[in-house]
Scaffold this active site. Sequence first.
Site, short mmCIF file in Angstrom:
data_model
loop_
_atom_site.label_atom_id
_atom_site.label_comp_id
_atom_site.label_asym_id
_atom_site.label_seq_id
_atom_site.Cartn_x
_atom_site.Cartn_y
_atom_site.Cartn_z
N ASP A 63 15.60 -6.71 -2.48
CA ASP A 63 14.16 -6.95 -2.37
C ASP A 63 13.51 -6.68 -3.73
OD1 ASP A 63 13.43 -4.09 -2.37
OD2 ASP A 63 14.23 -4.06 -0.31
N HIS A 80 10.11 -3.45 4.29
CA HIS A 80 11.22 -4.18 3.68
C HIS A 80 12.49 -4.02 4.50
CE1 HIS A 80 9.40 -4.63 -0.60
NE2 HIS A 80 8.48 -4.66 0.33
#
Length: 469
Positions: free
Chosen positions: A118, A20
Amino acid sequence: MATSNPQTHVVIVSSPQVGHIVCNLELGNRLVVDHNVHVTFFVVAESKASTGESETIQSARAQKLLNIIELPPVDISSKVEPNSPIFTTLTTIMRETNPLLRSAISALKPRPTALFVDIFGTAALEVAEEFHMLKYVFVTTALPLALAVYINILDKEVEGEYVDQKEPLRLPGCMPVRPDDVVDPLMNRTKHEYRVFLQVGLEIRRSDGLMVNMWEDLDTKTLKAMREEECYGSLPVYAVGPLFRPVEQSDLKSGLLDWLDEQPVESVIYVSFGVTGKLSAQQITELAWGLELSQQRFMLVLRSNNKDKGINLLDYLPDGFLERTHNLGQVVTADWVPQSAILSHGSVGGFLSHFGWNSVVESIISGVPMIAWPLYAEHKMNAALLAEELRVAVRPKIAPTKGVVGREEIEMMIRKVMEDHEEGKAMRARIKELKNSGEKAWAKGGSSFNALSQIAKQCEMNLQSQEGK
Ligand SMILES: *[C@@H]1O[C@H](CO)[C@@H](O)[C@H](O)[C@H]1NC(C)=O
């Protein structure tokens, strides 16, 4: 190119998951370079044990494109059991970071107008609301996102465990999801992790826009469904990919590339299970046999994280394997390899991958067909898309998480991807088309470029509306 006011300032909050971080950094870089936005990038430290910044962060800092701020680790020991599943651990870390984030944002100048998180960071959307910032959720792929947005409806519709359903799960307008393929938090509805996922599903619905690291051609069906079916909350959905870590100069110094230089075009199958993927001893043995039986050239990466204490991974290889395959392959035991440089090398013709989305994107953008070996997270859903819808990958009949994949099946899959017969050729042609469409989407004036430009404009406009408050 300046498409927006240079004063527009946005915040990206990244969870500590390494894939991520990589992808969030690329999002930041694009916003700065292509859309002239000022970006502050908060990255949350995972634990007290992880000292110092990762190389990924250090190299991003050296580029000086983003204002990178590391937030200190938070103590979650009173909130979750040690060894809780990843989804629970990371969402809890992010939730507990809110007070730190709140004070860090209030100190930022000029005032930021939007916040990007995220999948683990949706708790921070609440903080964004306090500051009248726009809220965007940026995830890997569309179908798992549709599932997250739809989960609270599915929770009422479906009785019993998802994994025990006889029929595929139906998400309106989307491809059916095989019960075996659901994301990890849905594997057991009695667990706390499932509750956490339901909450994340509700929080996502509070955002102003959803973003995926895909491009329009990659999953037209799901993107269309999410835009048209009200059950997904009528949120704008932006495909802004492919975002991926570009090959860096330092990558090219690797000796692995020298070896690839000596191999014929598209002759090598590259095998890697990502930074955290683990295989059992028996599976490593079967995999090695499969490689040997296929008689294809290979580069096999076995990371030391795969190692039980004191055990040499090479011991799991069949007797005499290294000697017999001496002229065919390379076995690499390293924590890090320059993957994007390897995949984009002309000698690589196939990729056996754990199917983390960053790896899949790198493979598509290098025009390399895949063997899907999904191990966790949303990777099984990604495998279904690539294997069954886009038909640029093959996957084993049984999920590698459910049992050992045997050597004959591995041999057969490798031959299918690597050998020069109809099926392999067709797969290769299709993935080259996807590569081209990804490059077009990404370039100036392409669909992903324009989507990000639209987001940048909204962020700019929000400055005026904030000033009115
Ligand atoms: C879910 O977890 C419960 C409690 O740990 C266990 O009894 C049950 O068998 C699990 N169900 C599935 C489908 O794994």
